[in-house]
Write a protein that holds these residues in place. Sequence first.
Motif, PDB file in Angstrom:
ATOM      1  N   PRO A   6      -0.922  -8.903  45.569  1.00 35.42           N
ATOM      2  CA  PRO A   6      -0.459  -9.963  46.470  1.00 35.42           C
ATOM      3  C   PRO A   6      -0.554  -9.494  47.925  1.00 35.42           C
ATOM      4  CG  PRO A   6       1.156  -9.530  44.726  1.00 35.42           C
ATOM      5  CD  PRO A   6       0.098  -8.469  44.626  1.00 35.42           C
ATOM      6  N   SER A   7      -0.666 -10.416  48.840  1.00 33.89           N
ATOM      7  CA  SER A   7      -0.829 -10.067  50.257  1.00 33.89           C
ATOM      8  C   SER A   7       0.341  -9.232  50.777  1.00 33.89           C
ATOM      9  CB  SER A   7      -1.009 -11.319  51.112  1.00 33.89           C
ATOM     10  OG  SER A   7       0.133 -12.151  51.021  1.00 33.89           O
ATOM     11  N   SER A   8       1.552  -9.485  50.305  1.00 38.38           N
ATOM     12  CA  SER A   8       2.699  -8.702  50.783  1.00 38.38           C
ATOM     13  C   SER A   8       2.589  -7.243  50.325  1.00 38.38           C
ATOM     14  CB  SER A   8       4.020  -9.324  50.335  1.00 38.38           C
ATOM     15  OG  SER A   8       4.059  -9.459  48.946  1.00 38.38           O
ATOM     16  N   SER A   9       2.041  -6.996  49.144  1.00 38.70           N
ATOM     17  CA  SER A   9       1.852  -5.624  48.671  1.00 38.70           C
ATOM     18  C   SER A   9       0.715  -4.942  49.423  1.00 38.70           C
ATOM     19  CB  SER A   9       1.565  -5.609  47.169  1.00 38.70           C
ATOM     20  OG  SER A   9       2.698  -6.047  46.452  1.00 38.70           O
ATOM     21  N   ARG A  10      -0.323  -5.684  49.750  1.00 40.54           N
ATOM     22  CA  ARG A  10      -1.403  -5.116  50.570  1.00 40.54           C
ATOM     23  C   ARG A  10      -0.870  -4.735  51.951  1.00 40.54           C
ATOM     24  NH1 ARG A  10      -4.164  -9.498  48.672  1.00 40.54           N
ATOM     25  NH2 ARG A  10      -4.334 -10.357  50.757  1.00 40.54           N
ATOM     26  N   LYS A  11       0.047  -5.544  52.480  1.00 42.50           N
ATOM     27  CA  LYS A  11       0.674  -5.252  53.774  1.00 42.50           C
ATOM     28  C   LYS A  11       1.409  -3.910  53.707  1.00 42.50           C
ATOM     29  CE  LYS A  11       4.228  -7.137  56.865  1.00 42.50           C
ATOM     30  NZ  LYS A  11       5.204  -8.224  57.063  1.00 42.50           N
ATOM     31  N   ASP A  14      -1.182  -1.102  53.631  1.00 42.31           N
ATOM     32  CA  ASP A  14      -1.773  -0.946  54.959  1.00 42.31           C
ATOM     33  C   ASP A  14      -0.819  -0.235  55.921  1.00 42.31           C
ATOM     34  OD1 ASP A  14      -4.023  -2.251  54.002  1.00 42.31           O
ATOM     35  OD2 ASP A  14      -3.556  -4.167  54.986  1.00 42.31           O
TER      36      ASP A  14
END
Length: 159
Positions: A6-11, A14
Amino acid sequence: MNAPLPSSSRKVEDFAAKLGSTIHVRDMPQSTRTAEEAAAACECDVAQIVKSLVFQGATSGTPYLLLVSGKNRVDQDGVAHSIGEALSRPDGRTVRAWTGFAIGGIPPFGHDQPMKTFIDPDLLVYDTVWAAAGTPQAVFSVNPKALAKAVEAVTISMS
């Protein structure tokens, strides 16, 4: 083949890279929202789970992040004495506005607003601890001393 994170986990991944750390987020098939659920999913002791808890200075309104061992409950009066002001618990909307994450998935870093961070010394006795990675099902493992250094956390007793 693994599904994309999910995008929050990629955040979270990063931001870890910006801190000079490489983490590997695991998107679990079950909930890791509570310390007990996370410990079961990670097959570790509940004490190795990092609870990222957001408090607010009762007078200043300053947000504070407490990284607490999953086995401990926060002694608000004791922590307030260490921090220098009484604490209150902000509501979920405020926590999300400060962190960019929903309660149950708040990581120890990568928040929308910088926060003074404190870490429970009970976490520092382990070689590896597990923390939320942006969702109530995503976690990552990390050395707690490296985590404390990366986020410039002050060690204080939490319980």
